[in-house]
Design a protein around this motif. Structure first.
Motif, short mmCIF file in Angstrom:
data_model
loop_
_atom_site.label_atom_id
_atom_site.label_comp_id
_atom_site.label_asym_id
_atom_site.label_seq_id
_atom_site.Cartn_x
_atom_site.Cartn_y
_atom_site.Cartn_z
N LEU A 1 40.08 39.05 46.43
CA LEU A 1 40.57 38.66 47.78
C LEU A 1 42.07 38.72 47.87
CD1 LEU A 1 38.82 35.17 48.58
CD2 LEU A 1 38.32 37.46 49.71
N ILE A 2 42.86 38.35 46.67
CA ILE A 2 44.14 38.81 46.68
C ILE A 2 44.48 39.96 46.59
CG2 ILE A 2 46.25 38.28 45.03
CD1 ILE A 2 44.97 35.63 44.20
N GLN A 3 43.65 41.12 45.89
CA GLN A 3 44.04 42.32 45.74
C GLN A 3 43.76 43.18 46.85
OE1 GLN A 3 41.87 43.32 42.13
NE2 GLN A 3 43.16 41.85 41.03
N ALA A 4 42.89 42.53 47.75
CA ALA A 4 42.38 43.57 48.95
C ALA A 4 43.71 43.52 50.04
CB ALA A 4 41.19 42.62 49.50
N LYS A 5 43.56 44.77 50.72
CA LYS A 5 44.51 44.99 51.50
C LYS A 5 43.99 44.48 52.97
CE LYS A 5 46.19 49.30 49.69
NZ LYS A 5 46.38 50.97 50.23
N LYS B 1 35.53 24.47 46.87
CA LYS B 1 36.41 23.87 46.10
C LYS B 1 36.54 24.55 45.02
CE LYS B 1 34.70 18.85 47.28
NZ LYS B 1 33.95 17.98 46.92
N ALA B 2 36.06 25.25 44.11
CA ALA B 2 36.28 25.87 43.07
C ALA B 2 37.22 27.15 43.25
CB ALA B 2 34.91 26.35 42.45
N ILE B 3 36.82 27.67 44.48
CA ILE B 3 37.41 28.91 44.89
C ILE B 3 39.23 28.25 45.24
CG2 ILE B 3 37.81 30.63 46.85
CD1 ILE B 3 35.06 31.08 46.65
N ASN B 4 39.09 27.55 45.81
CA ASN B 4 40.58 26.77 46.23
C ASN B 4 41.31 26.24 45.21
OD1 ASN B 4 40.53 26.87 49.10
ND2 ASN B 4 39.03 25.15 49.26
N ARG B 5 40.72 25.87 44.29
CA ARG B 5 41.41 25.31 42.87
C ARG B 5 41.93 26.64 42.07
NH1 ARG B 5 37.35 23.73 40.38
NH2 ARG B 5 36.83 25.35 39.11
N VAL B 6 41.05 27.83 42.02
CA VAL B 6 41.61 28.97 41.40
C VAL B 6 42.62 29.62 42.35
CG1 VAL B 6 41.08 31.22 40.76
CG2 VAL B 6 39.35 29.31 40.12
N ASN C 1 20.21 42.51 53.43
CA ASN C 1 20.59 43.29 54.44
C ASN C 1 21.64 44.55 53.98
OD1 ASN C 1 18.56 42.74 56.50
ND2 ASN C 1 19.74 40.96 57.13
N TYR C 2 22.41 43.74 52.96
CA TYR C 2 23.65 44.66 52.52
C TYR C 2 23.57 44.36 51.07
CZ TYR C 2 25.39 44.98 57.35
OH TYR C 2 25.52 45.22 58.76
N PRO C 3 24.04 45.49 50.26
CA PRO C 3 24.21 45.32 48.91
C PRO C 3 25.60 44.86 48.49
CG PRO C 3 24.93 47.53 49.54
CD PRO C 3 24.17 46.89 50.75
N VAL C 4 25.50 43.73 47.66
CA VAL C 4 26.78 42.68 47.31
C VAL C 4 27.21 43.35 46.13
CG1 VAL C 4 25.75 40.98 48.32
CG2 VAL C 4 25.31 41.15 45.94
N ASP C 5 28.52 43.13 46.02
CA ASP C 5 29.54 43.31 44.76
C ASP C 5 29.43 42.32 43.89
OD1 ASP C 5 31.26 45.12 43.35
OD2 ASP C 5 32.86 43.86 43.91
N ILE C 6 29.35 41.13 44.54
CA ILE C 6 29.26 39.82 43.82
C ILE C 6 28.53 39.06 44.50
CG2 ILE C 6 30.52 37.77 42.86
CD1 ILE C 6 33.03 39.30 42.48
N GLY C 7 27.40 38.58 43.96
CA GLY C 7 26.42 37.56 44.73
C GLY C 7 26.49 36.23 44.11
N ALA C 8 26.53 35.20 44.55
CA ALA C 8 26.50 33.82 43.73
C ALA C 8 25.76 32.96 44.61
CB ALA C 8 27.98 33.24 43.83
N GLU D 1 34.84 31.47 35.93
CA GLU D 1 35.03 32.83 35.81
C GLU D 1 34.52 33.76 37.04
OE1 GLU D 1 32.93 36.63 33.21
OE2 GLU D 1 32.37 34.61 32.59
N THR D 2 33.46 33.18 37.67
CA THR D 2 33.08 33.75 38.95
C THR D 2 34.03 33.53 40.15
OG1 THR D 2 30.65 33.57 38.19
CG2 THR D 2 31.10 33.98 40.65
N ALA D 3 34.53 32.06 39.99
CA ALA D 3 35.54 31.83 41.06
C ALA D 3 36.79 32.89 40.81
CB ALA D 3 35.69 30.30 40.96
N THR D 4 37.19 33.07 39.54
CA THR D 4 38.51 33.73 39.59
C THR D 4 38.32 35.03 39.78
OG1 THR D 4 38.92 32.18 37.38
CG2 THR D 4 39.99 34.74 37.73
N ARG D 5 37.14 36.01 39.66
CA ARG D 5 36.82 37.26 39.98
C ARG D 5 36.66 37.09 41.42
NH1 ARG D 5 31.21 39.18 38.34
NH2 ARG D 5 31.86 41.18 39.41
N ILE D 6 36.21 36.25 42.22
CA ILE D 6 36.21 36.18 43.66
C ILE D 6 37.90 36.27 44.33
CG2 ILE D 6 35.61 34.93 45.78
CD1 ILE D 6 33.00 34.12 44.13
#
Length: 587
Positions: free
Chosen positions: A207-211, A337-342, A321-328, A198-203
């Motif tokens: 990335l895909i939706q970002a300009k 490996k998980a991010i590449n698979r997704v 040092n910076y607030p995060v939108d997603i922290g893992a 689930e977390t890998a998919t959100r990340i």
């Protein structure tokens, strides 16, 4: 019940763990261990100063990707080593320091060299601020357990040094061999956390939706051995990669989507790209001050306007040092490996971004063009740009370089191409002057088949020239290029720019620039050395040094000019509020 001396069992334990080298210096508290090493397959690398030993061990651990072991004496031995151990700590380098301590039956009596101003037998507490844990061995039967815990802690989570302080009488005690055999049954490798689906998919979706997504990577990529997985993600989604100083080399500098180093020594193009990103995926970085332009949003990172996704093995770095939108919290190799698979599931064909690739290529060409005059200059003292370019021309792609501080660190981060992960070793967190020269010895011991070269200033090399004794005794073929500007050059440029003086920063004798003849010093140690007399001599001298396959010192005079800066560092505002002053050249 079979018994044996603890010193002998310690050496056997280290052999069983695969330890091949031990770095250190003798003292009356550890000679029992040295005696046990005499018949061991472990090689003891003798040094003339404990800081040298710790830096050699640091370079060894980085190049070998294995925990390094340091053997130290108590008191001044332990404090001498402290700088090197602290440097390793701030750069997350696994190290086990085994130090002799005062005899346990003399606690509180102030035996020879004891540190006990505030507590008896408390020397191990000196290391508490910078090691992951410091143990004092109070009972011989607990020593095997403490050793096992020490290695496991040094290697797990965010790696780092630990200290095991051993009263000298305990080294010479006998205990049951079974106590050491028991801990050998414990696993030597801990499985590391990954990302859930689930977390890998959100990340990946973000990335895909970002300009304008950007990957921002630190030294954690090398520590996790995750460079191949990083490049796989970059190649699949065509996302540009910026890096911290410690992240240099995580992806090759000739990869079409490599931006380069951010922050104070980053270029305007790189800093603008990270500042205008809509999503940043940060991997294994702590957003250090110089890399992040003192965290001021006008320069390098504009977070939280830019949404930050941060993955690190150390939870304390996420949100520091910076607030995060997603922290893992995850091991970067497993996480990627998980991010590449997704990413391949959601976007099987990947993404292309030829326009950005062309922009990056054009910026590289522009930067290189702006440097051409300096690189081509035949001036002597030499320009640092020409020194760096000719070093790069001569070295093979997989050569390992070590840096110290000053031009050889900041200039290398900015404009010296690095092609393989882990092939540039630099003191990042502590920025320790004196690291580069000994760290190169450790790297060469770890990787004997690779060319190892140390880029170091005269200030840094002058910290511990006794490194040459170890190089000579062990015949370690490292090449040192001393970029000699007769000064603590970076600080001289700062002081001159802001305060109009250079007191304490220039090396002079009778009012004239002064430097020892480091080539002559090398020869006194039994090492080849050459003092460069003109710019045209340098490249051929370097080729000769590398071909010799022997320890070699090249002393080359260099102009004291500042590394170009396009970012920001708040110390400038502290010195000269509202004046926008950086460094200046110093004659």
């Amino acid at each position: 019940m079979k018994k044996d001396l603890i010193s002998h069992q310690l050496v056997k334990y280290l052999e069983d763990r695969g330890v091949e080298h031990l770095f250190g210096l003798c003292g009356h508290t550890n000679i029992a261990v040295l005696t046990a090493l005499e018949t061991s397959k472990i090689k003891f690398v003798n040094t003339r100063h404990e800081q040298i030993a710790a830096h050699i061990a640091d370079g060894y651990a980085r190049a070998k990707k294995q925990t390094a072991v340091v053997l130290s004496h108590l008191g001044p031995g332990l404090t001498n080593a402290a700088t090197g151990v602290a440097n390793a700590a701030l750069d997350s380098i696994p190290m086990v320091v085994i130090a002799g301590d005062v005899p346990s039956h003399y606690y509180g009596k102030h035996p020879h060299q004891e540190v006990n101003m505030h507590a008896d037998a408390a020397q191990y507490e000196i290391y508490r601020p910078f090691v992951k844990r410091a143990w004092r061995v109070d009972r011989p039967d607990l020593f095997p357990q403490i050793l096992e815990k020490a290695f496991q802690l040094a290697e797990s989570g965010r790696p780092g040094p630990v200290l095991v302080s051993v009263p000298m009488d305990i080294f010479s005690m006998e205990i049951e061999v079974e106590l050491f055999e028991k801990v050998k049954q414990h696993t030597r490798t801990l499985h590391k956390p990954s990302l859930d689906q689930e977390t890998a998919t959100r990340i990946v979706e973000k990335l895909i939706q970002a300009k304008n997504p950007v990957l921002y990577v630190g030294g954690g990529i090398m520590l996790a051995d995750a460079a191949a997985e990083l490049q796989e993600l970059v190649d699949h989604l065509s996302i540009p990669v910026a890096h911290s100083l410690m992240g240099k080399g995580a992806i090759s500098d000739d990869h079409p989507f490599t931006l380069g180093m951010t922050g104070f020594w980053g270029t305007k193009f790189i800093n603008d790209t990270t500042r205008n990103a809509d999503v940043i995926l940060a991997l294994g970085t702590r957003f250090a001050e110089a890399d992040a332009s003192s965290w001021e949003k006008e320069y390098t990172f504009d977070i939280p306007k830019t949404k930050l996704i941060h993955i690190d093995i150390d939870p304390s770095e996420i949100g520091r040092n910076y607030p995060v939108d997603i922290g893992a919290v995850a091991d970067l190799k497993q996480a990627l490996k998980a991010i590449n698979r997704v990413a391949k599931e959601l976007l099987p064909e990947g993404k292309k971004n030829e326009e950005l690739k062309a922009k990056i290529a054009a910026n590289r060409a522009e930067f290189q063009g702006a440097n051409k005059e300096h690189i081509a200059s035949n001036a002597f003292p030499m320009t640092p740009q020409r020194i760096l370019q000719e070093v790069r021309d001569v070295l093979p792609r997989n050569a390992i370089i070590t840096t110290d501080v000053g031009w050889n660190k900041n200039g290398v981060g900015q404009q010296f191409p690095v092609y393989e992960p882990g092939s540039v070793l630099t003191p990042g967190g502590l920025a320790t002057m004196g690291f580069g020269a000994p760290a190169a010895l450790g790297a060469k011991i770890a990787q004997p088949d690779r060319v190892v070269l140390s880029l170091v200033g005269d200030g840094g090399f002058g910290q511990n020239p006794a490194v040459l004794a170890t190089a000579a005794e062990e015949n370690i073929p490292v090449v040192w290029v001393i970029m000699n500007n007769y000064a603590f050059g970076t600080i001289a440029g700062l002081q001159k720019a802001h305060f109009g003086t250079t007191l304490g920063t220039l090396f002079k004798r009778d009012g004239q620039p002064y430097s020892p003849d480091y080539a002559a010093i090398a020869k006194a140690y039994g090492i080849d050395g050459v003092k460069i007399q003109s710019a045209d001599e340098f490249k051929s001298a370097l080729e000769t040094a590398i071909a010799s396959n022997k320890p070699y010192v090249i002393d080359v005079q260099m102009q004291n000019i500042p590394t170009p800066t396009a970012g920001h560092w708040n110390i400038m505002d502290i010195y000269s509020p509202d004046k926008k002053v950086h460094h200046v050249a110093v004659e």
